[in-house]
Enzyme design. Structure first.
Site, short mmCIF file in Angstrom:
data_model
loop_
_atom_site.label_atom_id
_atom_site.label_comp_id
_atom_site.label_asym_id
_atom_site.label_seq_id
_atom_site.Cartn_x
_atom_site.Cartn_y
_atom_site.Cartn_z
N LEU A 48 3.44 -3.01 5.47
CA LEU A 48 4.33 -2.26 4.58
C LEU A 48 3.46 -1.38 3.70
O LEU A 48 2.49 -1.86 3.09
CB LEU A 48 5.15 -3.20 3.69
CG LEU A 48 6.54 -3.61 4.13
CD1 LEU A 48 7.19 -4.47 3.05
CD2 LEU A 48 7.43 -2.41 4.43
N ASP A 49 3.78 -0.09 3.60
CA ASP A 49 3.03 0.81 2.74
C ASP A 49 3.07 0.33 1.29
O ASP A 49 4.05 -0.31 0.88
CB ASP A 49 3.62 2.22 2.81
CG ASP A 49 3.49 2.85 4.19
OD1 ASP A 49 2.57 2.46 4.93
OD2 ASP A 49 4.31 3.74 4.51
N PRO A 50 2.05 0.66 0.49
CA PRO A 50 2.07 0.27 -0.92
C PRO A 50 3.32 0.74 -1.67
O PRO A 50 3.81 0.04 -2.55
CB PRO A 50 0.81 0.94 -1.48
CG PRO A 50 -0.12 1.00 -0.30
CD PRO A 50 0.76 1.27 0.88
N ALA A 52 6.25 0.94 -0.47
CA ALA A 52 7.43 0.26 0.07
C ALA A 52 7.50 -1.16 -0.49
O ALA A 52 6.48 -1.78 -0.79
CB ALA A 52 7.37 0.22 1.59
N ARG A 182 8.77 7.02 7.71
CA ARG A 182 8.30 8.27 7.11
C ARG A 182 8.44 9.44 8.09
O ARG A 182 8.74 10.57 7.69
CB ARG A 182 6.83 8.11 6.68
CG ARG A 182 6.65 7.32 5.39
CD ARG A 182 5.19 7.26 5.01
NE ARG A 182 4.43 6.41 5.89
CZ ARG A 182 3.15 6.64 6.24
NH1 ARG A 182 2.51 7.69 5.78
NH2 ARG A 182 2.51 5.79 7.04
#
EC number: 5.4.99.25
Length: 309
Positions: A48-50, A52, A182
């Protein structure tokens, strides 16, 4: 001859279904959970992206052997697309690369969604973990390089428009392995002629784990206040989900303790009875409700591939 080093930490096994906060990286989260639980091994099932938040399944100990089965599971995300700007990272972190004064109508957005349902071709973001000639795309992007990332097929099972505002639209997507939300935002904006980027992203589901299994990080770190170590670790362990939960989609067979011992030694076992499965490329063997092995069924035998302590 030197003795092999004894692994540091406890040999615990299980899944912790973390509700990851924003501005906290997935690797950072795994490190924090491994330290809190004093676990020998830890790994996560899907970055998970930071920016998110939401479900980040973290495997401890022997549960790390089941990570590939969770990685392949369906996922559900709620996300917000802000119109008018395309960014280098396709989210709030990147610099603006294109802009537009146009804003799409609700009708235009709804008309677009069928094009993004089913198996679609998608180009991952420049800032992604995709490897290009042995280098991570995000490392090349940070060095100022623009690289050609090949498109790949991903599956979108469901895509729902939740709400529309002038500058933003809110969606929910259920998708398969390897989908970049994204990229969806970027491509929506290009197709609508207004550009767009992700401004909010939350993962609410990773099969087979339910949303109500999630544990906020703050709830776990609050237990650091318990001074007694055994009491603190017991309180943390209560949040663990059994390792076998990750394999609930696979066929299951019940075996005896003697058969479990044979499997743990790496030996096949004979399956008897009218109801014994004939052939399965992958199945789970359980003894007394405990996970023993993942293996293959064929020619009247269960042959272990991965064995659990």
């Amino acid at each position: 001859m030197s003795k092999p080093r004894k692994p540091k930490g406890r040999p615990i096994s299980g899944w912790l279904i973390l509700d990851k906060p924003v501005d906290f990286g997935s690797t950072e989260a795994v490190g924090k959970i491994k330290w809190l639980f004093n676990a020998q091994k830890a790994g996560h099932a899907g970055t998970l992206d930071p920016l998110a938040s939401g479900m980040l399944p973290i495997a401890l100990g022997d549960a790390t052997k089941t990570v590939p089965y969770v990685m392949d599971g369906r996922k559900i995300y709620e996300f917000t697309v802000t119109w008018g700007e395309e960014r280098a990272s396709d989210d709030l972190e990147g610099e603006v690369t294109n802009s537009s004064e146009k804003r799409p109508t609700e009708e235009e957005i709804r008309a677009l969604l069928p094009n993004y349902t089913g198996v679609i071709s998608q180009v991952p973001p420049q800032f992604s973990a995709i490897k290009i000639a042995g280098e991570r795309a995000y490392d090349l992007a940070r060095d100022g390089e623009t690289v050609g990332i090949p498109s790949r097929e991903v599956e979108i099972h469901r895509l729902t428009l939740l709400k529309v505002e002038r500058d933003r639209a809110f969606f929910e997507v259920e998708c398969g392995k390897g989908t970049y939300v994204r990229s969806l935002a970027r491509d929506f904006g290009r197709d609508l002629g207004c550009f767009g980027h992700i401004s909010g992203l939350r993962r609410s589901f990773v099969a087979p784990f339910a949303e109500d299994m999630m544990v906020p990080l703050a709830e776990l770190t609050a237990l650091e206040a318990i001074e007694d170590r055994d009491e603190r670790l017991a309180a943390l362990d209560a949040f663990l989900v059994d390792t076998s939960e990750a394999l609930s989609a696979l066929p299951q067979i019940r075996i005896s303790d003697d058969q479990a011992h044979r499997l743990r030694m790496g030996n096949p076992i004979i399956l008897r009875g009218r109801d014994a499965p004939v052939a399965e490329p992958e199945a789970v063997a359980l003894a007394g409700g405990k996970l023993i092995a993942i293996g293959e069924i064929g020619e009247g035998e269960f042959r272990p591939k991965r064995v659990f302590a």
